[in-house]
Design a protein around this motif. Structure first.
Motif, PDB file in Angstrom:
ATOM      1  N   ASN A   1       0.787  -1.237   0.000  1.00 20.12           N
ATOM      2  CA  ASN A   1       0.000   0.000   0.000  1.00 20.12           C
ATOM      3  C   ASN A   1       0.824   1.294   0.000  1.00 20.12           C
ATOM      4  O   ASN A   1       0.259   2.369  -0.158  1.00 20.12           O
ATOM      5  N   HIS A   2       2.127   1.164   0.210  1.00 20.84           N
ATOM      6  CA  HIS A   2       3.020   2.338   0.210  1.00 20.84           C
ATOM      7  C   HIS A   2       2.535   3.443   1.150  1.00 20.84           C
ATOM      8  O   HIS A   2       2.643   4.618   0.835  1.00 20.84           O
ATOM      9  N   TRP A   3       1.982   3.062   2.274  1.00 20.75           N
ATOM     10  CA  TRP A   3       1.573   4.069   3.250  1.00 20.75           C
ATOM     11  C   TRP A   3       2.779   4.645   3.972  1.00 20.75           C
ATOM     12  O   TRP A   3       2.795   5.781   4.405  1.00 20.75           O
ATOM     13  N   LEU A   4       3.794   3.797   4.156  1.00 20.43           N
ATOM     14  CA  LEU A   4       5.021   4.241   4.828  1.00 20.43           C
ATOM     15  C   LEU A   4       6.224   3.788   4.017  1.00 20.43           C
ATOM     16  O   LEU A   4       6.138   2.821   3.265  1.00 20.43           O
ATOM     17  N   THR A   5       7.344   4.492   4.180  1.00 19.17           N
ATOM     18  CA  THR A   5       8.586   4.010   3.583  1.00 19.17           C
ATOM     19  C   THR A   5       9.202   2.985   4.535  1.00 19.17           C
ATOM     20  O   THR A   5       8.786   2.874   5.697  1.00 19.17           O
ATOM     21  N   ASN A   6      10.206   2.250   4.029  1.00 14.90           N
ATOM     22  CA  ASN A   6      10.864   1.261   4.881  1.00 14.90           C
ATOM     23  C   ASN A   6      11.509   1.901   6.101  1.00 14.90           C
ATOM     24  O   ASN A   6      11.461   1.344   7.206  1.00 14.90           O
ATOM     25  N   ALA A   7      12.099   3.080   5.910  1.00 19.43           N
ATOM     26  CA  ALA A   7      12.748   3.768   7.033  1.00 19.43           C
ATOM     27  C   ALA A   7      11.713   4.163   8.093  1.00 19.43           C
ATOM     28  O   ALA A   7      11.940   4.001   9.288  1.00 19.43           O
ATOM     29  N   GLU A   8      10.559   4.662   7.615  1.00 21.34           N
ATOM     30  CA  GLU A   8       9.508   5.027   8.562  1.00 21.34           C
ATOM     31  C   GLU A   8       9.043   3.808   9.358  1.00 21.34           C
ATOM     32  O   GLU A   8       8.776   3.883  10.551  1.00 21.34           O
TER      33      GLU A   8
ATOM     34  N   ASP B   1      11.443   2.991  12.017  1.00 18.65           N
ATOM     35  CA  ASP B   1      11.236   3.940  13.118  1.00 18.65           C
ATOM     36  C   ASP B   1      10.097   3.489  14.032  1.00 18.65           C
ATOM     37  O   ASP B   1      10.212   3.531  15.251  1.00 18.65           O
ATOM     38  N   ILE B   2       9.002   3.060  13.421  1.00 20.02           N
ATOM     39  CA  ILE B   2       7.863   2.629  14.227  1.00 20.02           C
ATOM     40  C   ILE B   2       8.219   1.439  15.093  1.00 20.02           C
ATOM     41  O   ILE B   2       7.837   1.362  16.255  1.00 20.02           O
ATOM     42  N   VAL B   3       8.957   0.490  14.511  1.00 18.60           N
ATOM     43  CA  VAL B   3       9.336  -0.687  15.290  1.00 18.60           C
ATOM     44  C   VAL B   3      10.164  -0.248  16.494  1.00 18.60           C
ATOM     45  O   VAL B   3       9.927  -0.699  17.621  1.00 18.60           O
TER      46      VAL B   3
END
Lengths: 190, 189
Positions: free
Chosen positions: A36-43, A46-48
Motif C-alpha cells: 500500500n506504500h503508506w510508509l517508507t521502509n525507514a519510517e 522507526d515505528i518498530v
C-alpha cells in the motif's frame, strides 16, 4: 478511500497474526510498506523502534502510527488522522476478539471436562518451556549490550537483570515498581 | 469477589498492564499474573496458565486475547470489551502523541537511558515466574521433558511456539482419550 482500506488491511493483519508481536511485523511490513506504500521502509523501522520503547502490544502501536501517518500523507487534517489511527487500531482487534470470545465461552463451559483437562495437563508444562525460551531469546545484544561493544553497559545490564530477578522472586517487589526503579537506575548510571 | 468487580476496576487493572508492558508479548505475563492472579484473584494459577496457552494459539494480539477471556469470565461480553480497551487505550493515546510530536521523542537521550536500564529488567521479569509456574503446571520427574523439549525447540531450533502449543494440545487430547477409555473399563480410579 483510505479509511475503508485501513479497515480492511488491519482486519486482515489482526486475524492472520499467529504468535503475536514480532511474528506480526513481517505481515505488517508487507501490507503497509510493500503493497500500500503508506510508509517508507525507514519510517517502518522507526515505528518498530518506537514500539519497543513505548508501552503496549506492538501490533497496536504499529496500527495507531500507520493509521495516523497514512491519513496525514493523503492530505487530510489532524482530526481525520486521529480518527484513522483509532480506526486502524480497532480494526486489528475486532476479529480476534470475536474468535477469542467464542473460545472463552466454550472454555468456561467445558473447562472441567476430562478431555479438556487432559489437554491442559500437557499444555501447562509446555507453556512453562515456552516462557523460558522467550526469556532466553531476549538475552540478546539489543537488551544487554555486549562485552565487546561496551563492557560497562554489559556489566550494568547483568547487574540490573540480577537485581530485578532476585527482587521479584525473593522479595516480591511489584513488577511495575521494578520497571520504574530500573528506569531510574538507567537514567542515573548511563 | 467476582460479583463486586466493577467495569471501572476491570478497565483500570488492564490499562495498568497495558501501560507498563514494554516491548509487548511475554513482557506482559508477569504484570498480568501479579495483578489478576496474585492481587485480585480473578483466576487461579492453573487457569492463568491455561488461558496463556489458549491466547498464544489463537490469532490476534496475545495481551488482548488474555484480556478478552478474563473480562468475559468476570463480566460477560461487555467485560471482555472493557478489559481489551483497557489494554489498548493507553498505547493508542501514547502512540498518537508520538506521531503528532515525533521529533521531540525520536532519539531523546534521556528516554534512551531509561530504556537501557529497563530492558534487562524486563527479561528478568519474564524469567523469574518460570519457577512458580513450574509448580502450578505440576511439573514433576515424569513430565519434566515437556518444558525442556519445548524450550529447546523454540530457543535453539527456531520452532514457532504455535506448533508447540498445538502439538501439546493434540498430545493431551490423545492421552485423554486413551485414559478416559481406560477409566470406563476400570471405574475404580
Amino acid at each position: 478511500m483510505i479509511f475503508l482500506k485501513l479497515f480492511i488491511v488491519f482486519s486482515k493483519i489482526g486475524i492472520f497474526n499467529f504468535g503475536g508481536g514480532y511474528a506480526m511485523l513481517s505481515l505488517i511490513q508487507n501490507e503497509v510498506v510493500e503493497k500500500n506504500h503508506w510508509l517508507t521502509n525507514a519510517e517502518f523501522t522507526d515505528i518498530v523502534a518506537i514500539s519497543q520503547t513505548t508501552p503496549g502490544p506492538i501490533g497496536i502501536n504499529c496500527a495507531t502510527y500507520t493509521g495516523y501517518t497514512s491519513v496525514i500523507n493523503e492530505g487530510y487534517p489532524v482530526w481525520a488522522a486521529i480518527l484513522g489511527a483509532v480506526l486502524a487500531s480497532l480494526s486489528i482487534l475486532w476479529l480476534p476478539f470475536i474468535l477469542m470470545l467464542t473460545i472463552s465461552k466454550f472454555l468456561l463451559k467445558h473447562h472441567q471436562s476430562y478431555i479438556v483437562q487432559s489437554i491442559f495437563r500437557v499444555m501447562r508444562p509446555a507453556i512453562v518451556g515456552l516462557i523460558a525460551a522467550a526469556a532466553l531469546l531476549l538475552m540478546s545484544k539489543e537488551n544487554f549490550s555486549s562485552w565487546d561493544e561496551s563492557p560497562f553497559a554489559f556489566i550494568v545490564s547483568v547487574l540490573l537483570f540480577c537485581f530485578a530477578f532476585v527482587g521479584t522472586r525473593l522479595y516480591k517487589i511489584h513488577p511495575i515498581l521494578m520497571i520504574i526503579l530500573c528506569g531510574i537506575a538507567g537514567l542515573l548510571i548511563y | 469477589m467476582t460479583e463486586q468487580t466493577t467495569y471501572l476496576e476491570l478497565f483500570t487493572i488492564f490499562s495498568k498492564v497495558g501501560l507498563f508492558t514494554l516491548g509487548g508479548g511475554y513482557a506482559m505475563v508477569p504484570l498480568m499474573e501479579k495483578e489478576v492472579v496474585t492481587d485480585k484473584q480473578w483466576l487461579n494459577h492453573e487457569e492463568f496458565l491455561d488461558i496463556l496457552a489458549v491466547a498464544q494459539a489463537t490469532p490476534g494480539l496475545f495481551a488482548l486475547n488474555m484480556a478478552s477471556h478474563i473480562g468475559n469470565k468476570l463480566k460477560g461480553v461487555r467485560g471482555g470489551i472493557v478489559a481489551s480497551m483497557g489494554v489498548a487505550v493507553p498505547s493508542i493515546v501514547i502512540i498518537l502523541l508520538i506521531a503528532m510530536f515525533f521529533h521531540a521523542f525520536k532519539g531523546n537521550i534521556y528516554i534512551e537511558k531509561i530504556f537501557r536500564g529497563v530492558r534487562p529488567a524486563v527479561v528478568a521479569l519474564i524469567a523469574a515466574p518460570c519457577f512458580s509456574m513450574a509448580k502450578s503446571a505440576r511439573i514433576n520427574r515424569r513430565n519434566l521433558w515437556i518444558p525442556i523439549v519445548a524450550c529447546l525447540l523454540i530457543a535453539a531450533f527456531g520452532v514457532s511456539p504455535i506448533w508447540i502449543i498445538l502439538a501439546a494440545g493434540v498430545g493431551g487430547f490423545i492421552y485423554g482419550r486413551i485414559t478416559s477409555h481406560h477409566n470406563e473399563e476400570h471405574p475404580i480410579r
